[in-house]
Design an enzyme around this catalytic site. Structure first.
Site, mmCIF file in Angstrom:
data_model
loop_
_atom_site.group_PDB
_atom_site.id
_atom_site.type_symbol
_atom_site.label_atom_id
_atom_site.label_comp_id
_atom_site.label_asym_id
_atom_site.label_seq_id
_atom_site.Cartn_x
_atom_site.Cartn_y
_atom_site.Cartn_z
ATOM 1 N N CYS A 333 108.058 -73.991 -6.682
ATOM 2 C CA CYS A 333 107.189 -74.607 -5.684
ATOM 3 C C CYS A 333 107.841 -74.570 -4.292
ATOM 4 O O CYS A 333 107.955 -73.510 -3.696
ATOM 5 C CB CYS A 333 106.808 -76.024 -6.103
ATOM 6 N N HIS A 431 105.120 -75.749 -11.889
ATOM 7 C CA HIS A 431 105.911 -76.847 -12.441
ATOM 8 C C HIS A 431 105.721 -76.853 -13.957
ATOM 9 O O HIS A 431 104.659 -76.496 -14.461
ATOM 10 C CB HIS A 431 105.449 -78.188 -11.875
#
Length: 485
Positions: A333, A431
């Site tokens: 991310c 994630h």
């Protein structure tokens, strides 16, 4: 089965007293008994969040509690989520969607706007479920935060729900914590407290009994139970990074993760931390990124400022040296964005507007946008020429233009990750990527390590929930809360 107690709130004497875990355990106990139960937290401040089934963003603790209830998560389980991006400012998320950014002082008055949102979500859950188990935030005894409170007793008074207070005896001073917290409440709030729970006790309960008798005599409130310290208990932490790990005799893989000021979703690394073949180290201020096979740059709520912090620590030079010596680097991310050529924030989404040069290891450029990507995804991971299934969730404001070699392609056809031409640097928005055993195996194979101990992270999560539920059933007088069960 229905419960006569339509709602119960768990508040704590301190942060990390055990509220999240107790709520998860109570939810699992009720679900076992056939009660249609849901978790709820009016307001949460956390950088660890999850994507709900209805496409919003809530605190990870409530997502885990939904698992404990055997139901899908919903934005109504955590209607107000605050995600700090500076020491005094935070993004405000109402019912799963980002609405505004406020500073700490401004939020005190903004809570008046938040209360109707909280009460609406609570009413929706009460209509859908037999019982709602509510988690407070921090402590109800924070005098400076009591005005317009929507997280603890302020909510309990508005919603007219009973409260139990939990304290962690492992911290010391448990009777002062419980008695002092009660003493700082108003008279009506004190009358709302129906019991105490003491958490993480070690030793002979007989030695504690005089203290329990004193507390009940002084407060006229029962101690509902004393939960033991559970050795080997591991349920993902909401806030503090859990560095405790399972240690094998010989680690096959060494991984380091720099702790950034606004690190987010550090629960990504639980699957690595729990594997006895992996030595996972969190590296803090003043330490070096060294002696590792893999460096992972984690997610961040303030990517550009965290990248500046990374450089101020000399970690960019450590990464450069690591790659020169043949090591590998991964970004998730915000860490993925840092590994690219440039991060643009023309609207000041995460701080002051401007652009920051990335580390330049992946051929991507990122622009932060007002709208967030919030989605649970599946796709294919390809690092070694053998595609394997991968799943996870995306929470990010940036849109990345990828020109390098692809690493992950989602089922929607969208390119999610990239890998460098030298095959040493890999980044992704996903994630939870390590939670999928096949994906973890593909990543460790990319690192040159095979035959790791198989760890089923989701199964471990279920075992931890059952462990706390078993302890609650054994050590807490549930009949005083739900006499009909």
């Amino acid at each position: 089965m229905q419960s006569t107690l339509k709602a119960l709130m768990v508040q704590g004497t301190t942060s990390d007293a055990g509220k999240s875990v107790l709520v998860a355990g109570l939810c699992r106990v009720l679900a076992r008994k056939g009660v249609n139960v849901a978790p709820f937290k009016p307001q949460n401040m956390a950088l660890n969040s999850a994507v709900t089934a209805d496409g919003g963003e809530i605190g990870r603790a409530q997502a885990v509690q939904a698992v404990a209830c055997n139901i899908e998560s919903s934005v109504h389980m955590n209607p107000v989520l605050l995600k700090p991006h500076t020491d005094t400012g935070a993004q405000v998320i109402f019912q799963g969607k980002a609405t505004t950014t406020v500073d700490a002082i401004g939020y005190q008055s903004y809570k008046k706007v938040a209360l109707p949102v909280v009460l609406e979500s609570f009413e929706i859950l009460q209509q859908q479920f037999d019982t709602v188990v509510i988690e407070g935030a921090g402590s109800p005894a924070e005098i400076n935060l009591r005005e317009n409170d929507i997280a603890n007793m302020g909510f309990a008074e508005e919603a007219d729900v009973p409260v139990i207070i939990v304290a962690d005896i492992d911290r010391g001073g448990v009777f002062a914590h419980l008695y002092g917290t009660l003493a700082l409440l108003s008279e009506s709030e004190q009358q709302r407290v129906v019991g105490f729970v003491i958490n993480r006790f070690r030793g002979d309960i007989g030695l504690l009994q005089p203290g329990l008798d004193w507390l009940e005599e002084k407060t006229d409130i029962p101690v509902l139970g004393v939960l033991p310290y559970l050795h080997g208990f591991d349920l993902e932490a909401e806030d503090a990074i859990n560095a405790e790990q399972v240690n094998g005799e010989i680690s096959k893989l060494s991984v380091v993760v720099p702790v950034l000021p606004r690190i987010s979703n550090h629960t990504d690394f639980d699957a690595l931390r729990q594997n006895p073949d992996i030595n996972l180290r969190y590296v803090g201020k003043g330490e070096r990124l060294q002696n590792a096979d893999l460096i992972i740059l984690p997610g961040s709520k303030a990517v550009r400022s965290d990248l500046e912090y990374l450089r101020s620590q000399g970690w960019d030079q450590d990464i450069q040296r690591h790659l020169r010596l043949g090591g590998k680097v991964m970004g998730i991310c915000g860490g993925y964005q840092m590994l690219g050529n440039r991060i643009d924030d023309p609207l000041g989404i995460e701080g002051q507007a401007g652009s920051t040069q990335g580390l330049g290891y992946l051929d991507i450029e990122t622009e932060l946008k007002p709208s967030k990507t919030l989605t649970n995804v599946t796709g294919t991971l390809s690092l070694n020429g053998r595609p394997v299934p991968v799943s996870g969730y995306e929470i990010h404001a940036g849109i990345s233009n990828v020109r390098g070699s692809e690493a992950i392609r989602l089922e929607t056809g969208i390119l999610d990750g990239a890998i460098s031409d030298c095959n040493q640097v890999f980044g992704t928005y996903l994630h939870g990527i390590f939670d999928t055993p096949a994906a973890l195996g593909e990543i460790t194979h990319w690192l040159g390590v095979d035959e790791l101990t198989h760890i089923d992270h989701k199964q471990n999560q279920q075992k931890a929930i059952d462990q706390i539920a078993d302890a609650i059933e054994q050590h807490v007088d549930l009949a005083k809360l739900w006499p009909d069960l």
